[in-house]
Design a protein around this motif. Structure first.
Motif, PDB file in Angstrom:
ATOM      1  N   LEU A 166       0.810  -1.223   0.000  1.00  0.00           N
ATOM      2  CA  LEU A 166       0.000   0.000   0.000  1.00  0.00           C
ATOM      3  C   LEU A 166       0.841   1.269   0.000  1.00  0.00           C
ATOM      4  O   LEU A 166       0.301   2.376   0.051  1.00  0.00           O
ATOM      5  CB  LEU A 166      -0.922   0.013   1.229  1.00  0.00           C
ATOM      6  N   ALA A 167       2.171   1.118  -0.065  1.00  0.00           N
ATOM      7  CA  ALA A 167       3.082   2.272  -0.065  1.00  0.00           C
ATOM      8  C   ALA A 167       2.921   3.103   1.203  1.00  0.00           C
ATOM      9  O   ALA A 167       2.924   4.340   1.173  1.00  0.00           O
ATOM     10  CB  ALA A 167       2.873   3.138  -1.311  1.00  0.00           C
ATOM     11  N   ILE A 168       2.762   2.406   2.329  1.00  0.00           N
ATOM     12  CA  ILE A 168       2.709   3.065   3.638  1.00  0.00           C
ATOM     13  C   ILE A 168       4.083   2.923   4.284  1.00  0.00           C
ATOM     14  O   ILE A 168       4.637   1.841   4.355  1.00  0.00           O
ATOM     15  CB  ILE A 168       1.638   2.406   4.533  1.00  0.00           C
ATOM     16  N   ASN A 169       4.600   4.011   4.777  1.00  0.00           N
ATOM     17  CA  ASN A 169       5.941   3.956   5.371  1.00  0.00           C
ATOM     18  C   ASN A 169       5.999   4.874   6.586  1.00  0.00           C
ATOM     19  O   ASN A 169       6.724   5.858   6.608  1.00  0.00           O
ATOM     20  CB  ASN A 169       7.003   4.356   4.347  1.00  0.00           C
ATOM     21  N   ASN A 170       5.181   4.531   7.586  1.00  0.00           N
ATOM     22  CA  ASN A 170       5.160   5.321   8.809  1.00  0.00           C
ATOM     23  C   ASN A 170       4.818   4.401   9.967  1.00  0.00           C
ATOM     24  O   ASN A 170       3.688   4.381  10.456  1.00  0.00           O
ATOM     25  CB  ASN A 170       4.139   6.462   8.699  1.00  0.00           C
ATOM     26  N   ASP A 171       5.790   3.614  10.390  1.00  0.00           N
ATOM     27  CA  ASP A 171       5.553   2.644  11.452  1.00  0.00           C
ATOM     28  C   ASP A 171       5.226   3.315  12.779  1.00  0.00           C
ATOM     29  O   ASP A 171       4.575   2.718  13.634  1.00  0.00           O
ATOM     30  CB  ASP A 171       6.771   1.737  11.623  1.00  0.00           C
ATOM     31  N   HIS A 172       5.672   4.561  12.956  1.00  0.00           N
ATOM     32  CA  HIS A 172       5.409   5.276  14.208  1.00  0.00           C
ATOM     33  C   HIS A 172       3.908   5.458  14.424  1.00  0.00           C
ATOM     34  O   HIS A 172       3.415   5.369  15.547  1.00  0.00           O
ATOM     35  CB  HIS A 172       6.106   6.633  14.196  1.00  0.00           C
ATOM     36  N   ILE A 173       3.174   5.706  13.344  1.00  0.00           N
ATOM     37  CA  ILE A 173       1.716   5.841  13.439  1.00  0.00           C
ATOM     38  C   ILE A 173       1.034   4.489  13.309  1.00  0.00           C
ATOM     39  O   ILE A 173       0.099   4.177  14.053  1.00  0.00           O
ATOM     40  CB  ILE A 173       1.196   6.813  12.358  1.00  0.00           C
ATOM     41  N   LEU A 174       1.499   3.676  12.372  1.00  0.00           N
ATOM     42  CA  LEU A 174       0.849   2.392  12.133  1.00  0.00           C
ATOM     43  C   LEU A 174       0.934   1.493  13.358  1.00  0.00           C
ATOM     44  O   LEU A 174      -0.057   0.877  13.761  1.00  0.00           O
ATOM     45  CB  LEU A 174       1.493   1.704  10.927  1.00  0.00           C
ATOM     46  N   PHE A 175       2.113   1.414  13.971  1.00  0.00           N
ATOM     47  CA  PHE A 175       2.314   0.584  15.159  1.00  0.00           C
ATOM     48  C   PHE A 175       3.091   1.385  16.205  1.00  0.00           C
ATOM     49  O   PHE A 175       4.319   1.255  16.324  1.00  0.00           O
ATOM     50  CB  PHE A 175       3.054  -0.701  14.802  1.00  0.00           C
ATOM     51  N   PRO A 176       2.400   2.235  16.978  1.00  0.00           N
ATOM     52  CA  PRO A 176       3.067   3.044  18.003  1.00  0.00           C
ATOM     53  C   PRO A 176       3.823   2.162  19.004  1.00  0.00           C
ATOM     54  O   PRO A 176       3.401   1.055  19.318  1.00  0.00           O
ATOM     55  CB  PRO A 176       1.899   3.770  18.683  1.00  0.00           C
ATOM     56  N   ASP A 177       4.937   2.654  19.455  1.00  0.00           N
ATOM     57  CA  ASP A 177       5.760   1.981  20.471  1.00  0.00           C
ATOM     58  C   ASP A 177       6.502   0.753  19.948  1.00  0.00           C
ATOM     59  O   ASP A 177       7.147   0.050  20.727  1.00  0.00           O
ATOM     60  CB  ASP A 177       4.919   1.560  21.695  1.00  0.00           C
ATOM     61  N   TRP A 178       6.431   0.493  18.648  1.00  0.00           N
ATOM     62  CA  TRP A 178       7.181  -0.629  18.081  1.00  0.00           C
ATOM     63  C   TRP A 178       8.382  -0.105  17.314  1.00  0.00           C
ATOM     64  O   TRP A 178       8.253   0.793  16.479  1.00  0.00           O
ATOM     65  CB  TRP A 178       6.306  -1.457  17.143  1.00  0.00           C
ATOM     66  N   LYS A 179       9.542  -0.659  17.598  1.00  0.00           N
ATOM     67  CA  LYS A 179      10.770  -0.226  16.935  1.00  0.00           C
ATOM     68  C   LYS A 179      11.542  -1.417  16.384  1.00  0.00           C
ATOM     69  O   LYS A 179      12.761  -1.374  16.246  1.00  0.00           O
ATOM     70  CB  LYS A 179      11.650   0.568  17.909  1.00  0.00           C
ATOM     71  N   GLY A 180      10.845  -2.482  16.058  1.00  0.00           N
ATOM     72  CA  GLY A 180      11.510  -3.682  15.569  1.00  0.00           C
ATOM     73  C   GLY A 180      11.843  -3.612  14.098  1.00  0.00           C
ATOM     74  O   GLY A 180      11.590  -2.613  13.409  1.00  0.00           O
ATOM     75  N   ASP A 181      12.417  -4.698  13.602  1.00  0.00           N
ATOM     76  CA  ASP A 181      12.765  -4.812  12.177  1.00  0.00           C
ATOM     77  C   ASP A 181      11.686  -5.563  11.432  1.00  0.00           C
ATOM     78  O   ASP A 181      11.057  -6.490  11.968  1.00  0.00           O
ATOM     79  CB  ASP A 181      14.107  -5.569  12.021  1.00  0.00           C
ATOM     80  N   ARG A 182      11.468  -5.192  10.200  1.00  0.00           N
ATOM     81  CA  ARG A 182      10.480  -5.862   9.361  1.00  0.00           C
ATOM     82  C   ARG A 182      11.001  -7.197   8.867  1.00  0.00           C
ATOM     83  O   ARG A 182      12.199  -7.363   8.643  1.00  0.00           O
ATOM     84  CB  ARG A 182      10.100  -4.984   8.170  1.00  0.00           C
ATOM     85  N   VAL A 183      10.087  -8.125   8.656  1.00  0.00           N
ATOM     86  CA  VAL A 183      10.411  -9.381   7.979  1.00  0.00           C
ATOM     87  C   VAL A 183      10.145  -9.148   6.495  1.00  0.00           C
ATOM     88  O   VAL A 183       9.025  -8.826   6.101  1.00  0.00           O
ATOM     89  CB  VAL A 183       9.545 -10.539   8.492  1.00  0.00           C
ATOM     90  N   ASN A 184      11.151  -9.304   5.682  1.00  0.00           N
ATOM     91  CA  ASN A 184      11.045  -8.956   4.259  1.00  0.00           C
ATOM     92  C   ASN A 184      10.339 -10.042   3.470  1.00  0.00           C
ATOM     93  O   ASN A 184      10.960 -10.776   2.682  1.00  0.00           O
ATOM     94  CB  ASN A 184      12.426  -8.667   3.692  1.00  0.00           C
ATOM     95  N   VAL A 185       9.019 -10.121   3.657  1.00  0.00           N
ATOM     96  CA  VAL A 185       8.235 -11.125   2.939  1.00  0.00           C
ATOM     97  C   VAL A 185       7.762 -10.608   1.579  1.00  0.00           C
ATOM     98  O   VAL A 185       7.188 -11.361   0.798  1.00  0.00           O
ATOM     99  CB  VAL A 185       7.010 -11.552   3.757  1.00  0.00           C
ATOM    100  N   MET A 186       8.032  -9.331   1.308  1.00  0.00           N
ATOM    101  CA  MET A 186       7.595  -8.732   0.050  1.00  0.00           C
ATOM    102  C   MET A 186       8.796  -8.443  -0.838  1.00  0.00           C
ATOM    103  O   MET A 186       9.914  -8.239  -0.363  1.00  0.00           O
ATOM    104  CB  MET A 186       6.833  -7.428   0.323  1.00  0.00           C
ATOM    105  N   LYS A 187       8.550  -8.426  -2.138  1.00  0.00           N
ATOM    106  CA  LYS A 187       9.628  -8.125  -3.076  1.00  0.00           C
ATOM    107  C   LYS A 187      10.008  -6.653  -2.998  1.00  0.00           C
ATOM    108  O   LYS A 187       9.223  -5.816  -2.589  1.00  0.00           O
ATOM    109  CB  LYS A 187       9.172  -8.449  -4.501  1.00  0.00           C
ATOM    110  N   GLY A 188      11.216  -6.353  -3.452  1.00  0.00           N
ATOM    111  CA  GLY A 188      11.649  -4.960  -3.470  1.00  0.00           C
ATOM    112  C   GLY A 188      12.409  -4.591  -2.234  1.00  0.00           C
ATOM    113  O   GLY A 188      11.877  -3.978  -1.334  1.00  0.00           O
TER     114      GLY A 188
END
Length: 423
Positions: A401-423
């Motif tokens: 969805l071209a969303i790139n704001n983890d601070h709003i999407l998941f407040p208080d989370w500072k982990g690393d993403r699991v790269n299950v998507m291409k790119g």
């Protein structure tokens, strides 16, 4: 004068509906021209989320079949990938993990690397309460019960454009799910044929079904109209123009005659109507398998067959729309490693989830699943959560969805993403 953003956000007003009010305002016409919206909206990327309520046994859905500890812990539930006798074996995915045979519809997608699986996924909060675990997962804040919004509603707010359509976010449920709570426009629809409005905080509007827009307006004119928001009414008006009842799935797709199958069929209709659907939600129930769970047959086998067959019917039906759609499952927690005394499994911790799409880096079982010896289990009994659900959900939302704001999407989370998507 009402501001452009305020006008749109207050109701997510549809272009067709605006025409009923005496012509399309200039700013809407300009927006339509600038985005080249078609039929009547520009085709958007769509994320379809399916919540498996009741807690799916990830160790049976995708079994580490070489693990002798699991075999010993489940003398009546363990399934093998060995092809012998009349038994229907697990589908060997990679020499270690086997897909439940009732999910054979998923195998081609895994081989084609369009289906990814994340194992050992769950919440960092160790509650084994269905209600609390679902609430934490849908709010996206595992240690904060006071969060008023759901993560999918926040995702809608991060889409980067004004909501020109009432169908930006649709839940195919009778009640608004926790995932969609919040200030951004969303609609719960139990059935497209009798569009039932169910808005959070509005019990007076629950289960109102009307044969026409005019009937619904008459029923709600005494103040309720302002509470529900015009997006719901405009949605009904648009649906009236489509022959929902006689819809024929494309490409020979056959949906199971189940609640989930019916929900996904209706989501397919909305996607192919090009009405601007970007986030869709559906539910699959019955995963609380305390008793008589079964192996290749039984309650669990029926559930996973319905899940995989329903998802693959949607995928087949989408046809040329597949590039625009990603489908992701979720469940509140998993089941115990050991079977219980009634042929089932009890509330556990980690489970697994499935992500399907052409932009998924599939053909892999992601995650860290250690040998299921007692010393490696959480509390000595459960598959340990090694992947925070937010690390997967954020990856999918960002890339698709071209969303790139983890601070709003998941407040208080500072982990690393699991790269299950291409790119």
């Amino acid at each position: 004068m009402v501001s452009r953003r305020g006008f749109l956000k207050s109701g997510g007003l549809a272009l067709l509906g605006v025409g009923l009010l005496g012509g399309i305002p200039g700013f809407l016409a300009e927006a339509a021209a600038s985005e080249k919206i078609l039929s009547p909206y520009k085709k958007k990327k769509t994320l379809v989320c399916i919540f498996q309520r009741g807690a799916m046994d990830g160790l049976m859905a995708v079994t580490p079949f070489t693990d002798d500890y699991l075999k010993a812990a489940r003398p009546n539930l363990f399934m093998s990938a060995a092809k012998s006798g009349t038994n229907n074996p697990l589908i060997d995915l990679d020499g270690r993990f086997g897909l439940h045979p009732a999910m054979k519809a998923f195998e081609p997608m895994f081989r084609e690397k369009r289906l990814g699986i994340v194992h050992g996924i769950g919440s960092p909060n160790n509650t084994r309460s269905h209600f609390d675990a679902q609430d934490y997962m849908e709010s996206g804040t595992p240690f904060n019960k006071g969060t008023s919004s759901g993560w999918l509603n926040r995702a809608v707010g991060l889409l980067g454009h004004d909501a020109l359509t009432p169908f930006t976010a649709v839940s195919m449920t009778s009640a608004m799910p926790r995932s969609f709570y919040g200030d951004n426009p969303s609609v719960a629809i139990s059935n497209l044929q009798d569009f039932a409005i169910q808005m959070r905080g509005n019990p007076a509007g629950a289960n109102i079904a009307a044969k026409s827009f005019e009937d619904l307006y008459d029923q709600t004119a005494s103040g309720l109209l302002k509470q529900t928001g015009k997006e719901s009414f405009e949605a009904m008006k648009m649906l009236q123009k489509t022959d929902i009842k006689n819809y024929t799935p494309a490409n020979g797709a056959v949906y199971p005659s189940s609640a989930l199958g019916n929900s996904l069929k209706q989501i397919a209709q909305l996607i192919k109507m090009d009405v601007g659907l970007e986030v869709a939600f559906a539910e699959s129930n019955g995963w609380d398998t305390h008793f008589n769970q079964g192996t290749e047959n039984g309650i669990f086998a029926r559930n996973v067959a319905d899940l995989s067959n329903s998802i693959m019917a949607l995928w087949t039906d989408l046809g040329t729309y597949q590039d625009d759609v990603t489908i992701m499952t979720m469940t509140e927690f998993g089941r115990t490693v050991h079977q219980n005394g009634t042929g089932g499994t009890d509330h556990g911790r980690a489970s697994c989830n499935f992500i399907l799409g052409n932009d998924v880096s599939g053909g892999l079982v992601y995650g860290d699943v250690k040998p299921l010896a007692v010393e490696n289990l959480e509390d000595g009994r459960d598959l340990t959560v090694t992947t925070d659900f937010r690390s997967v959900f954020s990856s999918v939302a960002d890339k698709h969805l071209a969303i790139n704001n983890d601070h709003i999407l998941f407040p208080d989370w500072k982990g690393d993403r699991v790269n299950v998507m291409k790119g």
